[in-house]
Design an enzyme around this catalytic site. Structure first.
Site, PDB file in Angstrom:
ATOM      1  N   HIS A 157     -10.115  19.832 -61.650  1.00  0.00           N
ATOM      2  CA  HIS A 157     -10.046  18.434 -61.220  1.00  0.00           C
ATOM      3  C   HIS A 157     -11.224  17.473 -61.357  1.00  0.00           C
ATOM      4  O   HIS A 157     -11.478  16.282 -61.119  1.00  0.00           O
ATOM      5  CB  HIS A 157      -9.903  18.272 -59.767  1.00  0.00           C
ATOM      6  N   LYS A 197     -11.207   4.199 -52.053  1.00  0.00           N
ATOM      7  CA  LYS A 197     -11.640   5.650 -52.617  1.00  0.00           C
ATOM      8  C   LYS A 197     -12.590   6.257 -52.045  1.00  0.00           C
ATOM      9  O   LYS A 197     -13.640   5.344 -51.747  1.00  0.00           O
ATOM     10  CB  LYS A 197     -11.420   5.687 -54.134  1.00  0.00           C
ATOM     11  N   ARG A 198     -13.186   7.378 -52.452  1.00  0.00           N
ATOM     12  CA  ARG A 198     -14.536   7.871 -52.172  1.00  0.00           C
ATOM     13  C   ARG A 198     -15.487   6.912 -52.716  1.00  0.00           C
ATOM     14  O   ARG A 198     -15.287   6.259 -53.841  1.00  0.00           O
ATOM     15  CB  ARG A 198     -14.831   9.182 -52.474  1.00  0.00           C
ATOM     16  N   LYS A 231     -17.477   5.818 -59.864  1.00  0.00           N
ATOM     17  CA  LYS A 231     -16.259   5.137 -59.398  1.00  0.00           C
ATOM     18  C   LYS A 231     -16.737   3.541 -59.465  1.00  0.00           C
ATOM     19  O   LYS A 231     -15.593   2.716 -59.528  1.00  0.00           O
ATOM     20  CB  LYS A 231     -15.631   5.361 -58.044  1.00  0.00           C
ATOM     21  N   THR A 268      -5.288   9.039 -58.192  1.00  0.00           N
ATOM     22  CA  THR A 268      -3.902   9.019 -57.503  1.00  0.00           C
ATOM     23  C   THR A 268      -3.643   7.722 -56.866  1.00  0.00           C
ATOM     24  O   THR A 268      -2.565   7.109 -56.715  1.00  0.00           O
ATOM     25  CB  THR A 268      -3.743  10.115 -56.828  1.00  0.00           C
ATOM     26  N   LYS A 310      -0.265   4.957 -56.150  1.00  0.00           N
ATOM     27  CA  LYS A 310       0.175   4.386 -54.878  1.00  0.00           C
ATOM     28  C   LYS A 310       0.299   3.123 -55.151  1.00  0.00           C
ATOM     29  O   LYS A 310       1.214   2.380 -54.758  1.00  0.00           O
ATOM     30  CB  LYS A 310      -0.484   4.954 -53.693  1.00  0.00           C
TER      31      LYS A 310
HETATM   32  C1  26W Z   1     -17.962  21.461 -54.387  1.00  0.00           C
HETATM   33  C2  26W Z   1     -17.563  20.264 -53.625  1.00  0.00           C
HETATM   34  C3  26W Z   1     -16.395  19.573 -54.434  1.00  0.00           C
HETATM   35  C4  26W Z   1     -15.464  19.258 -53.660  1.00  0.00           C
HETATM   36  C5  26W Z   1     -14.293  18.625 -53.948  1.00  0.00           C
HETATM   37  C6  26W Z   1     -16.448  19.246 -55.651  1.00  0.00           C
HETATM   38  C7  26W Z   1     -15.273  18.674 -56.395  1.00  0.00           C
HETATM   39  C8  26W Z   1     -14.391  18.430 -55.511  1.00  0.00           C
HETATM   40  C9  26W Z   1     -12.968  17.854 -55.822  1.00  0.00           C
HETATM   41  C10 26W Z   1     -12.998  17.946 -57.449  1.00  0.00           C
HETATM   42  C11 26W Z   1     -12.885  16.467 -55.768  1.00  0.00           C
HETATM   43  C12 26W Z   1     -11.617  15.643 -55.954  1.00  0.00           C
HETATM   44  O1  26W Z   1     -10.939  15.316 -55.074  1.00  0.00           O
HETATM   45  N1  26W Z   1     -11.304  15.244 -57.265  1.00  0.00           N
HETATM   46  C13 26W Z   1     -10.274  14.550 -57.558  1.00  0.00           C
HETATM   47  O2  26W Z   1      -9.014  15.357 -57.593  1.00  0.00           O
HETATM   48  C14 26W Z   1      -8.000  14.387 -57.757  1.00  0.00           C
HETATM   49  C15 26W Z   1      -6.563  15.203 -57.986  1.00  0.00           C
HETATM   50  O3  26W Z   1      -6.551  15.648 -59.071  1.00  0.00           O
HETATM   51  C16 26W Z   1      -8.075  13.527 -59.029  1.00  0.00           C
HETATM   52  O4  26W Z   1      -7.111  12.470 -59.110  1.00  0.00           O
HETATM   53  C17 26W Z   1      -9.282  12.732 -59.196  1.00  0.00           C
HETATM   54  O5  26W Z   1      -9.614  12.053 -60.281  1.00  0.00           O
HETATM   55  C18 26W Z   1     -10.499  13.513 -58.943  1.00  0.00           C
HETATM   56  O6  26W Z   1     -11.666  13.099 -58.773  1.00  0.00           O
END
Ligand code: 26W
Length: 835
Positions: free
Chosen positions: A377, A568-569, A574, A676, A680
């Site tokens: 992701h 978004k975060r 971003k 995503t 929406k």
């Molecule tokens: C290790 C900590 C950590 C926690 C969560 C690292 C990375 C993450 C995720 C990868 C963060 C995340 O939510 N990524 C998002 O995933 C979505 C679903 O596929 C994508 O639409 C977003 O672009 C992506 O940033």
């Protein structure tokens, strides 16, 4: 001789064979009263508590879900269907009540029942707390996926953790984010059922020893461990009007009943009880980092706890069904790993199959590699998980041995593919050498699985050509793309009932499960009457958002303004800061009197910052400070409003997306894996202003360039420009940008807080700014000008809005899940009869 009292006789009727529950208005009235009066002991005539009313209605609905769930389970058992298990550290479910009513097809009956009892259902729906067991995109995607699996009648089960505290709630004090723990379970959670009978034991710590078993075979034993119990809690996941109700199983950590006898005998009673608390810490809290791995031991405990509990559960079920013959296990099971977070499951499956169930290494490895699939992701290097070998040896000694062995086999495979290529070996090794050895979890995930996918076309290409290039050369067949989606049930049918009704009136209701049918809306874009109604619905949604926010915030919004949304975060990639630079530019234009053909705007920004991410927190402060200055300036008035929406979450988006005109998707090209929220907003008729990043590219492709506001450098251009990036020169040549930077640097937005934005300003002015915000400023401002010009022409804007919705069909998770199933899972859909 058995005790007489307990001799069982043949039952006259089965316990589980209970009469079917009705779904008419009267059925709900009866059940509601039953729960409200008898279970909760509330007085029917003094209904002062909407909380208990909400509980009583939810319990009635839960009964219908449970009935269908056991029916679904039984069907899967009887058909011995192939199943997928979706392993995820996050399931960002949000609220359940209104989604459950929609999917069961009982919204009208339940609403009328409540109405007859003098209760407005909207009020009950709005009382429910969000299940915030996730950070953002990745966690919400998991929630949308299980909705689509149930709707497509796929035998799929979600496995995750039942955090006691979900994503923190965000308040804003003096413009700054303040985090409060989210004790979402404080009033209980009626949607879940505890299944103590399926509890499992999880090992941690200890050491390994080789022992010889009864057959004289040598086996590795992992002993002297400190064990923790995993107790499952099941939540029903209903499909859309199809009788399927799948299961989301979340694990809670509970101390074992044993005392540490040594400590106990030594008189350390308190210490030995305290050790129990440590065990129960495992599922206490969700880590609120969305892109920064931080190597904390507790996080590794969580990951292993999820992986081990879920795999043991699947294997125990297998053994109940098939005995100890695992020869067809891989034909019947598939595990989808949501990022690397649960990827220790690869080593754990090897341990369970070899050490516990006695399979050979080769057989176990064959099964593992045929059942595991990995989704990536993110490309951000800071988000790629690595675990210190030392920590793993201490916490999971047997798993570390297995990972070394997997790596040894893998290194010899690489060596025979590229003889003599030492550099390749060290690049590809699962173990990274250096000051401290580390396990590269993404590499473990690739080596141990048969499928590796990215989440949008560009993202998947960049994985193949960049991050995972060596692996792509070795195993091109493993790599594939699965562009993300969102569930149209929650993100259109349920959150925007007025628009959903208008769409259904125009094209029928098949779009709810076949979103590509929205295409049939295209001709209606030319129908002036339809456009009018479309506009009215958008206007009402804006009004509703305003009224809703007014309950909690001192907020003044102009419903006639363009609603410009970025939720978004908060993260540098971003580029919320780019949005703020544009707002400052608009403010500057107003102050200069450059306001010909002005379009009033409400810019709404919302999102949480990871508590340890200083720059993200400073960005929130900047948004709030700029908002304060602008919103209190009499020259500005209603022409421009900036507002930070606190505590952005799933239920927040359900209120926001129907009201949006413009969707800000402005990440640095190549950095947002998919996005995503963009989908929406599009589905609800917002137009996108965006870079060629993530799924934006595919959104633009679907809706056409003329209905999308494109700006910014491409991913290739970014990487070329990076080498000689000179923000000073860019500022020098752009008068608007100079004025914006001057306002920022002169302290105009921080008059009594000198210097607080210095770091932030320095970061965007740095030649090494990875996000290259300044590089895209001009093209962003120009695109915003095109937005204004388009918005001036209401009829044309509405046409574009309709076309955005009409062309959002691709972005349903039904399509995404069909592709996962076609290319990876290969499950048969299993219809469930409900007599
Ligand atoms: C290790 C900590 C950590 C926690 C969560 C690292 C990375 C993450 C995720 C990868 C963060 C995340 O939510 N990524 C998002 O995933 C979505 C679903 O596929 C994508 O639409 C977003 O672009 C992506 O940033």
């Amino acid at each position: 001789m058995p005790n007489k009292r307990f001799v069982t006789s043949k039952p006259k009727s089965s316990i589980t064979n209970v009469p079917k529950l009705g779904v008419t208005k009267d059925d709900f009235i009866d059940d509601f009263k039953q729960y409200y009066v008898h279970l909760m002991g509330r007085d029917e005539n003094s209904r002062s508590s909407p909380f208990y009313a909400c509980e009583a209605l939810s319990l009635s609905i839960r009964d219908r879900l449970m009935e269908r769930r056991s029916n679904t389970d039984k069907t899967y058992n009887d058909t011995d269907s192939r199943q997928v298990f979706y392993l995820s550290m996050e399931f960002l479910m949000g609220r359940t009540l209104s989604n459950a009513m929609l999917n069961l097809g009982i919204t009208d009956a339940a609403s009328q029942a409540m109405h007859d009892l003098g209760i407005e259902i909207e009020e009950l729906v709005d009382r429910e707390l969000d299940a915030g067991l996730g950070n953002g995109g990745l966690g919400r995607l998991a929630a949308c996926f299980i909705d689509s699996c149930a709707t497509l009648q796929l035998p799929a089960m979600g496995y995750g953790l039942r955090y006691e505290y979900g994503m923190f709630t965000q308040t804003v004090v003096n413009g700054e984010q303040v985090e409060k723990p989210d004790h979402w379970l404080r009033h209980g959670n009626i949607w879940e059922v505890e299944r103590l009978e399926y509890s499992l034991r999880i090992k941690l710590g200890g050491h390994t020893e080789i022992q010889t078993d009864e057959q004289g075979k040598q086996r590795v034993c992992w002993i002297s461990t400190q064990d923790v119990l995993a107790v499952p809690f099941d939540t029903p996941v209903p499909g859309f009007k199809n009788n399927t109700v799948n299961t989301l199983r979340l694990w809670k950590a509970v101390a074992t009943e044993e005392f540490n006898l040594d400590e106990f005998n030594a008189g350390d009673y308190a210490e030995s009880v305290a050790a129990k608390v440590t065990a129960e810490h495992i599922t206490m809290v969700l880590y609120p980092n969305d892109a920064n791995e931080n190597g904390k031991e507790l996080r590794l405990r969580q990951q292993y706890f999820l992986a081990s509990a879920s795999l043991q559960d699947v294997l125990a079920y297998w053994i109940r069904q098939h005995g100890h013959d695992f020869s067809s296990f891989a034909d019947k099971s598939c595990f989808q790993l949501n990022d690397t977070h649960p990827s220790i499951a690869i080593a754990e499956l090897m341990r369970l199959l070899t050490d516990v169930h006695g399979l050979s290494w080769e057989t176990a490895w064959g099964i593992t590699r045929q059942t595991m699939a990995y989704t990536n992701h993110t490309l951000l290097p800071e988000a790629l998980e690595k675990w210190s070998v030392k920590l793993m040896q201490r916490l999971l000694p047997r798993l570390m041995e297995i990972i070394f062995e997997i790596n040894a086999h893998f290194m010899s495979e690489v060596a025979s593919h590229w003889p003599g290529d030492k550099a390749r070996l060290s690049r590809m090794s699962i173990i990274e050498e250096g000051a401290e050895q580390q396990v590269r979890m993404a590499y473990l995930a690739i080596v141990g699985s048969f499928s590796v996918n990215g989440v949008a076309r560009l993202h998947s290409r960049l994985l193949q050509q960049g991050l995972f290039r060596d692996f792509y050369e070795l195993w091109p067949h493993k790599f594939n793309n699965k562009t993300n989606g969102v569930t149209p049930r929650r993100w259109l049918a349920s959150c925007n009932p007025a628009l959903a009704a208008l769409i259904t009136e125009a094209i029928g209701d098949r779009w709810i499960t076949h979103l590509e049918e929205l295409k049939k809306l295209e001709p209606f874009a030319e129908d002036a009457g339809f456009r009018n109604r479309w506009r009215e619905i958008k206007q009402d949604a804006k009004q509703r958002l305003i009224e809703h926010k007014k309950q909690y915030l001192d907020i003044h919004l102009n419903p006639d303004a363009l609603f410009d949304i970025q939720v978004k975060r908060i993260h540098e990639y971003k580029r919320q800061i780019l949005n703020v630079l544009h707002v400052i530019h608009l403010y500057d234009r107003i102050k200069r009197g450059d306001t010909d053909n002005w379009v009033p705007r409400c810019v709404l920004i919302g999102g949480k910052a990871a508590p340890g991410y200083a720059m993200a927190k400073r960005t929130i402060k900047l948004i709030n400070n700029v908002a304060n200055v602008i919103n209190s300036d009499a020259d500005v008035g209603d022409s421009l409003i900036l507002f930070f929406l606190p505590d952005y979450r799933v239920s927040g988006m359900e209120m926001i997306c129907p009201a949006a005109d413009l969707s800000e998707q402005i990440s640095t090209a190549g950095k947002e894996a998919s996005g995503t929220g963009n989908m929406k907003l599009m589905m609800n008729g917002a137009l996108t202003i965006g870079t060629l990043d993530g799924a934006n590219i595919e959104i633009r492709e679907e809706v056409g360039d003329e209905n999308f506001f494109l700006f910014g450098l491409t991913e290739e251009q970014i990487e070329v420009r990076r080498k000689h990036y000179d923000p000073f020169a860019i500022i020098d040549q752009d008068e608007d940008l100079q004025r914006v930077m001057h306002l920022l640097e002169s302290g105009h937005f921080n008059q009594f807080e000198p210097g607080i934005f210095d770091d932030l300003i320095a970061s965007i002015k740095s030649r090494y700014d990875p996000w290259m915000t300044i590089a895209d400023f001009r093209s962003y401002v120009d695109a915003q000008k095109r937005v204004e010009a388009a918005y001036q022409d209401k009829e044309h804007w509405t046409r574009m809005s309709i076309l955005n919705c009409a062309n959002s069909g691709k972005f349903s998770t039904d399509r995404t899940i069909r592709e996962y199933n076609r290319d990876i899972w290969k499950l048969d859909s299993v219809p469930v009869e409900y007599p």
